[in-house]
Design a protein around this motif. Structure first.
Motif, mmCIF file in Angstrom:
data_model
loop_
_atom_site.group_PDB
_atom_site.id
_atom_site.type_symbol
_atom_site.label_atom_id
_atom_site.label_comp_id
_atom_site.label_asym_id
_atom_site.label_seq_id
_atom_site.Cartn_x
_atom_site.Cartn_y
_atom_site.Cartn_z
ATOM 1 N N MET A 160 -10.089 5.589 -4.330
ATOM 2 C CA MET A 160 -10.799 5.310 -5.571
ATOM 3 C C MET A 160 -12.144 6.045 -5.640
ATOM 4 S SD MET A 160 -8.642 3.332 -7.011
ATOM 5 C CE MET A 160 -9.550 2.617 -8.372
ATOM 6 N N ALA A 161 -12.275 7.124 -4.901
ATOM 7 C CA ALA A 161 -13.546 7.851 -4.810
ATOM 8 C C ALA A 161 -14.081 8.272 -6.170
ATOM 9 C CB ALA A 161 -13.381 9.072 -3.907
ATOM 10 N N ALA A 162 -13.202 8.783 -7.034
ATOM 11 C CA ALA A 162 -13.649 9.247 -8.356
ATOM 12 C C ALA A 162 -14.217 8.088 -9.176
ATOM 13 C CB ALA A 162 -12.489 9.908 -9.098
ATOM 14 N N LYS A 163 -13.542 6.958 -9.147
ATOM 15 C CA LYS A 163 -14.004 5.797 -9.911
ATOM 16 C C LYS A 163 -15.323 5.262 -9.353
ATOM 17 C CE LYS A 163 -12.542 1.264 -11.583
ATOM 18 N NZ LYS A 163 -11.479 0.223 -11.561
ATOM 19 N N ILE A 164 -15.442 5.216 -8.035
ATOM 20 C CA ILE A 164 -16.674 4.723 -7.408
ATOM 21 C C ILE A 164 -17.847 5.640 -7.758
ATOM 22 C CG2 ILE A 164 -17.849 4.325 -5.211
ATOM 23 C CD1 ILE A 164 -15.071 3.506 -4.076
ATOM 24 N N ALA A 165 -17.644 6.946 -7.642
ATOM 25 C CA ALA A 165 -18.706 7.906 -7.958
ATOM 26 C C ALA A 165 -19.106 7.811 -9.421
ATOM 27 C CB ALA A 165 -18.242 9.319 -7.619
ATOM 28 N N ARG A 166 -18.134 7.641 -10.292
ATOM 29 C CA ARG A 166 -18.399 7.519 -11.734
ATOM 30 C C ARG A 166 -19.215 6.258 -12.026
ATOM 31 N NH1 ARG A 166 -13.614 8.448 -13.025
ATOM 32 N NH2 ARG A 166 -12.855 6.322 -13.318
ATOM 33 N N THR A 167 -18.848 5.162 -11.373
ATOM 34 C CA THR A 167 -19.549 3.890 -11.587
ATOM 35 C C THR A 167 -20.975 3.950 -11.052
ATOM 36 O OG1 THR A 167 -17.425 2.730 -11.392
ATOM 37 C CG2 THR A 167 -19.425 1.392 -11.221
ATOM 38 N N ILE A 168 -21.144 4.550 -9.890
ATOM 39 C CA ILE A 168 -22.490 4.727 -9.329
ATOM 40 C C ILE A 168 -23.349 5.542 -10.294
ATOM 41 C CG2 ILE A 168 -23.799 5.955 -7.530
ATOM 42 C CD1 ILE A 168 -21.599 5.119 -5.547
#
Length: 199
Positions: A160-168
């Motif tokens: 879920m790296a893309a989603k985590i980076a986007r949320t951050i």
């Protein structure tokens, strides 16, 4: 230095039995940490030990813990990745064994102010070497979204790296992400079932 700083590593005897091939040789503990393995090497042999760590607190503790072995050991502040340079600076051409106990130590996790533990609220730090300028706070709040995604995917092996980076990236536009628990909540919101966050 208090006794609580020291935690005996798991399976020390097994590690030492496998590592020691020459009882008067030269050994490297590339992550000296709580110095349990280093102590065992020096106690069980007549060997010379090179202890390496980039954590000042670990080195201070190791210096105290290993003091009884005098000149049979040398402690160096460095990253284990610089092992070649360290040995060259000591005029050591070959060693009989190298030990690397990789990862964050329980001592670092237990010290909330170091910012390694997501279970304790603390400033985002996570520096093994506290003299380094770049902290987790700097990375989380200033790195580009695509850089964060690469770090999370490569080092965290997180799908879920893309989603985590986007949320951050979205959260830090409102205000800086300052604590370990803030970051943990953001990550949890991306990877845990939505039902867990319902009131």
């Amino acid at each position: 230095m208090t006794a609580e700083f020291y935690h005996e590593p798991v399976m020390v005897k097994e590690v030492i039995d496998s590592l020691i091939v020459n009882r008067t040789g030269v050994y490297v503990d590339g992550t000296v940490g709580g110095s349990g393995h280093s102590y065992a090497i020096l106690k069980e042999t007549d060997a010379f030990l090179v202890g390496i760590d980039c954590d000042d607190e670990a080195l201070r503790f190791a210096e105290s813990r290993l003091a009884e072995f005098g000149a049979r050991k040398v402690l160096v502040k460095a990253n284990f990745a610089d092992l070649g340079n360290v040995l060259e600076s000591l005029n050591i051409e070959k060693v009989d064994g190298i030990l690397l106990d990789l990862g964050v130590s329980s001592r670092q996790l237990d010290a909330a102010e170091r910012g390694f533990s997501f279970s304790q609220q603390a400033p985002l730090d996570m520096r093994m070497d506290r003299n380094l300028k770049l902290s987790a706070y700097d990375i989380v709040n200033s790195f580009a979204q695509n850089e964060l995604e690469k770090i999370i995917r490569f080092y965290g092996e997180e799908k879920m790296a893309a989603k985590i980076a986007r949320t951050i990236s979205k959260k830090r536009q409102l205000s800086p992400i300052e604590t370990t628990t803030e970051l943990a909540a953001i990550i949890a919101s991306c990877i845990l079932p939505r039902e867990l966050f319902k009131p």
